[in-house]
Scaffold this motif. Structure first.
Motif: not given
Length: 127
Positions: A1-11, A38-43
């Protein structure tokens, strides 16, 4: 899962949205096990507390269920994916209409543009 985070919305909300999109696209299915927090946070390189919040919120939304000692699973609900798909379509439609009216298009103009766009889309898709 690759997420390009948008600063306008909570992660955590973006993580939930990504999981919903994966469900609608068939990349995840009801009954699938999600990675541990934990694994998701690292990923995806976010704070484990953010993942914990996303998982907790998904439980509240009845998107997932946690089974003690086994992990967190996508809820086994055949209608859930269809409901998520409809919700995403409503949101996309609303954003589109909001933008079109904000730039000055009338209802008739929007309808004409959509009809022409559908025709062009169908032609391009067939080629």
């Amino acid at each position: 899962m690759n997420i390009n985070f948008d600063a306008s919305k909570p992660i955590y909300e973006q993580i939930i949205d990504q999981i919903k999109q994966m469900l609608v696209r068939g990349e995840l299915n009801p009954g699938d096990k999600l990675p541990s927090q934990r694994d998701m946070a690292k990923k995806i390189e976010v704070n484990p507390n953010t993942i914990q919040r996303a998982y907790r919120e998904m439980e509240t939304l009845e998107l997932v269920e946690t089974q003690r000692g086994r992990g967190t699973f996508i809820k086994e609900d055949k209608n859930m994916v269809l409901e998520i798909k409809k919700e995403m379509a409503r949101n996309a439609t609303f954003r589109f209409l909001q933008e079109m009216t904000a730039i000055g298009f009338s209802t008739e103009e929007i309808i004409n543009l959509v009809e022409k766009g559908l025709i062009n889309f169908k032609v391009n898709k067939e080629n």
